[in-house]
Design an enzyme around this catalytic site. Structure first.
Site, mmCIF file in Angstrom:
data_model
loop_
_atom_site.group_PDB
_atom_site.id
_atom_site.type_symbol
_atom_site.label_atom_id
_atom_site.label_comp_id
_atom_site.label_asym_id
_atom_site.label_seq_id
_atom_site.Cartn_x
_atom_site.Cartn_y
_atom_site.Cartn_z
ATOM 1 N N ARG A 158 1.308 -0.995 0.482
ATOM 2 C CA ARG A 158 0.171 0.054 0.039
ATOM 3 C C ARG A 158 0.939 1.604 0.100
ATOM 4 N NH1 ARG A 158 -4.760 -1.836 3.920
ATOM 5 N NH2 ARG A 158 -5.912 -2.967 2.082
ATOM 6 N N LYS A 161 -21.840 -15.496 0.871
ATOM 7 C CA LYS A 161 -23.346 -15.292 1.422
ATOM 8 C C LYS A 161 -24.183 -14.335 0.014
ATOM 9 C CE LYS A 161 -25.011 -13.906 5.059
ATOM 10 N NZ LYS A 161 -24.890 -12.992 6.928
ATOM 11 N N GLY A 216 -11.984 -7.996 -1.859
ATOM 12 C CA GLY A 216 -10.462 -9.087 -1.094
ATOM 13 C C GLY A 216 -9.857 -10.126 -1.824
ATOM 14 N N GLY A 253 -14.685 -3.653 -0.043
ATOM 15 C CA GLY A 253 -16.105 -2.744 0.287
ATOM 16 C C GLY A 253 -16.182 -1.554 -0.244
HETATM 17 P P1 ADP Z 1 -15.085 -10.843 -1.339
HETATM 18 O O1 ADP Z 1 -13.334 -10.603 -0.422
HETATM 19 O O2 ADP Z 1 -13.832 -11.530 -2.914
HETATM 20 O O3 ADP Z 1 -15.461 -9.868 -2.167
HETATM 21 P P2 ADP Z 1 -16.484 -13.194 0.054
HETATM 22 O O4 ADP Z 1 -15.565 -11.960 1.061
HETATM 23 O O5 ADP Z 1 -18.164 -12.560 -0.622
HETATM 24 O O6 ADP Z 1 -15.300 -12.191 -1.307
HETATM 25 O O7 ADP Z 1 -16.440 -14.284 0.103
HETATM 26 C C1 ADP Z 1 -15.116 -15.055 0.281
HETATM 27 C C2 ADP Z 1 -15.510 -16.444 0.670
HETATM 28 O O8 ADP Z 1 -16.663 -17.173 0.434
HETATM 29 C C3 ADP Z 1 -13.873 -17.255 0.939
HETATM 30 O O9 ADP Z 1 -13.530 -16.980 1.789
HETATM 31 C C4 ADP Z 1 -14.434 -18.628 0.482
HETATM 32 O O10 ADP Z 1 -14.158 -19.802 1.578
HETATM 33 C C5 ADP Z 1 -16.099 -18.599 1.209
HETATM 34 N N1 ADP Z 1 -16.519 -19.304 -0.145
HETATM 35 C C6 ADP Z 1 -17.321 -19.225 -1.255
HETATM 36 N N2 ADP Z 1 -17.533 -20.710 -1.608
HETATM 37 C C7 ADP Z 1 -17.935 -21.198 -1.083
HETATM 38 C C8 ADP Z 1 -18.206 -22.419 -0.331
HETATM 39 N N3 ADP Z 1 -18.951 -23.248 -0.953
HETATM 40 N N4 ADP Z 1 -18.648 -22.798 0.792
HETATM 41 C C9 ADP Z 1 -18.491 -21.710 2.299
HETATM 42 N N5 ADP Z 1 -17.802 -21.013 1.585
HETATM 43 C C10 ADP Z 1 -18.092 -20.685 0.278
HETATM 44 MG MG MG Z 2 -14.015 -10.423 1.074
#
Ligand code: ADP
Ligand code: MG
Length: 394
Positions: free
Chosen positions: A35, A198, A351, A374
Site C-alpha cells: 500500500r 453469502k 478482498g 468494501g
Molecule cells: P470477496 O472478499 O472477494 O468479496 P467474499 O468475502 O464474499 O469475497 O467471499 C469469500 C469467501 O467465500 C471465502 O472465504 C470462501 O471460502 C467463501 N466461500 C466460497 N465458496 C464457499 C462455499 N461453497 N462454502 C462456504 N464458503 C465459501
Molecule cells: Mg471478503
C-alpha cells in the site's frame, strides 16, 4: 470525470494528501508495504511539481484515541527509505498541534511530511469538527488517493473538500477509470461472475450488475441459496436462509431483463468443512443430505470457461469455492485462469477475490485488481462514494 493532480497547479502549494497506509503490522514491523509503494506515483509527482506534501492516513482501529501500537512512525520510516529522502514525522497524540502547524508552515517545495494516525481523533470517522478545520489549516489543496476508505465520509477522506480545492490522486483515478468504464461503458459481451459465501452481502451488487451485463455467472457459497430456491436438497451446504426469496426474485428479474443467468451444474462436496475431508462430485440436484458443497464441479468449470472465452468485459467478485483449502480451490483457479487467457478487459473487485488471483499467480494478467474491498463493492453497487463525490469535476 473528476479532476486529478494533473488538472491543478500544485507548485509551491501545501497539498494535503489522504493515502491508504493501513498496512499490516506485526511486532511494530510492517509485514507488507504494497500500500505504501502503491501511493508513490502520486507522492513522487507532487514532489516533482515542487508541492509541499503533507500526507495523512489511518491505520487500524485506535477508536479515537492515541494508541502507540497504531502510530504511523514505521510508515514514515519506510516511506523515507522508498523515496530516498527525509519524511518529517511528528508523533502528535492529537495529530495536529502547534508543532505540527509550524512544521507544515516551514515545509519547502518538494519536501514531505506525514501526520500521525488520523483515527487518533474521535471526530475522524464521524466527519466532525474541530478536527477537519484543524487539518484544513495545514494545507491549500486536498488530494484524495485512498480508495479503500472512499466509501466512508471521514474528516480526512471527504470533509476537507469543503475547505479547499479537492482532486484525486493516481490510485483513485485508476480505480474510477477501470471500475467505472467496466460497468458504465463495457465492451460487450459483458459477463459478471459473482461468488463468495453469502448472497445477502452481494444482493445490491447483483441487482446493479443485472441491469448492465449480458450474462451473470453465479458461483461459490451463494449458489446453494439459489439451489434451495429452485427446490433442491443442499445437504449441509452454506445457506443464506433469509435470502431464499431474494434469490428467487433475482432469477425472475434476470429472465425478465433477458440476462443469461448461469448457475453451477455440478458441485464438489465434502463431508466436513476441512481440506482433508472425503470429497465427491454431484450434479446440483443430487447433493446428499450429509454433505456440503465446497466448489464448482468439472461440468460447471467447462460451461463457465466457455462463456468467459466469448466475453469482451469481465467483472469478477467472490471466489467460486472455498479456495483457501487447496482441495477446493480448483474452481476458483480455473476461473482465474480463464480470465487471464480471455483477452477481455478483466476487473477484479473484493478482498478475497483479489487474494485468490494473487495466490494463483494471475495478478499481472488482469486489467485491473481493485485495492478497495468494501469500496469496490459499493462502487459495483452503483453507489456514489463520498470520498470521490466530493472531488471537483473536470
Ligand atoms: P470477496 O472478499 O472477494 O468479496 P467474499 O468475502 O464474499 O469475497 O467471499 C469469500 C469467501 O467465500 C471465502 O472465504 C470462501 O471460502 C467463501 N466461500 C466460497 N465458496 C464457499 C462455499 N461453497 N462454502 C462456504 N464458503 C465459501
Ligand atoms: Mg471478503
Amino acid at each position: 470525470m473528476k479532476k486529478t493532480v494533473r488538472d491543478i497547479d500544485v507548485a509551491g502549494k501545501k497539498v494535503l494528501v489522504r493515502c491508504d497506509f493501513n498496512v499490516p503490522m506485526q511486532d511494530g514491523k510492517i509485514t507488507d508495504d504494497i500500500r505504501i509503494r502503491s501511493a508513490l506515483p502520486t507522492i513522487r509527482y507532487l514532489i516533482e511539481q515542487q508541492a509541499k506534501v503533507i500526507l495523512m492516513s489511518h491505520m487500524g482501529r485506535p477508536k479515537g484515541e492515541p494508541k502507540p501500537e497504531y502510530t504511523l512512525k514505521p510508515v514514515a520510516d519506510r516511506l523515507a527509505e522508498l523515496l530516498e529522502m527525509e519524511v518529517k514525522f511528528i508523533p502528535s497524540p492529537t495529530v495536529v498541534d502547534a508543532e505540527v502547524e509550524a512544521a507544515a508552515a516551514e515545509l519547502q517545495g518538494g519536501q514531505v511530511m506525514l501526520l500521525e494516525n488520523t483515527r487518533y481523533r474521535k471526530e475522524e470517522t464521524k466527519n466532525e469538527e474541530p478536527f477537519t478545520g484543524e487539518l484544513a489549516k495545514l494545507g491549500e489543496i486536498f488530494v484524495n488517493d485512498a480508495f479503500g476508505t472512499a466509501h466512508r465520509a471521514h474528516c480526512s477522506t471527504a470533509g476537507l473538500a469543503s475547505y479547499m480545492p479537492a482532486v484525486s490522486g493516481f490510485l483513485i483515478e485508476k480505480e474510477v477509470k477501470f471500475l467505472g468504464d467496466a460497468v458504465e461503458d463495457p465492451e460487450r459481451p459483458f459477463v459478471a461472475i459473482m461468488g463468495g459465501a453469502k448472497v445477502g452481502d452481494k444482493i445490491p451488487v447483483i441487482e446493479n450488475l443485472m441491469k448492465k451485463v449480458d450474462c451473470l455467472i453465479i458461483g461459490g457459497g451463494m449458489s446453494y441459496t439459489f439451489f434451495k430456491a429452485m427446490g433442491y436438497e443442499i445437504g449441509k451446504s452454506i445457506l443464506d436462509e433469509e435470502s431464499i426469496g431474494l434469490a428467487k426474485e433475482l432469477m425472475e428479474k434476470a429472465e425478465a431483463a433477458g440476462v443469461e443467468l448461469l448457475l453451477p451444474l455440478d458441485t464438489v462436496c465434502a463431508e466436513e468443512f476441512s481440506n482433508d475431508s472425503r470429497q465427491a462430485i454431484f450434479d446440483r440436484d443430487q447433493i446428499p443430505a450429509d454433505m456440503m458443497g465446497m466448489d464448482i464441479g468439472p461440468k460447471t468449470i467447462s460451461l463457465y470457461t466457455e462463456t468467459l472465452k466469448k466475453a469482451k468485459t469481465i467483472v469478477w467478485n467472490g471466489p467460486c469455492g472455498v479456495f483457501e483449502m487447496p482441495a477446493f480451490a480448483e474452481g476458483t483457479k480455473a476461473i482465474a485462469a480463464a480470465l487471464a487467457e480471455s483477452g477481455a478487459v478483466t476487473v477484479i473487485g473484493g478482498g478475497d477475490s483479489a487474494a485468490a488471483v494473487e495466490q494463483f499467480g494471475f495478478a499481472d494478467k488482469m486489467t485491473h485488481i481493485s485495492t478497495g474491498g468494501g469500496a469496490s463493492l459499493e462502487f459495483l453497487e452503483g453507489k456514489e462514494l463520498p470520498g470521490i463525490a466530493c472531488l471537483e469535476d473536470k
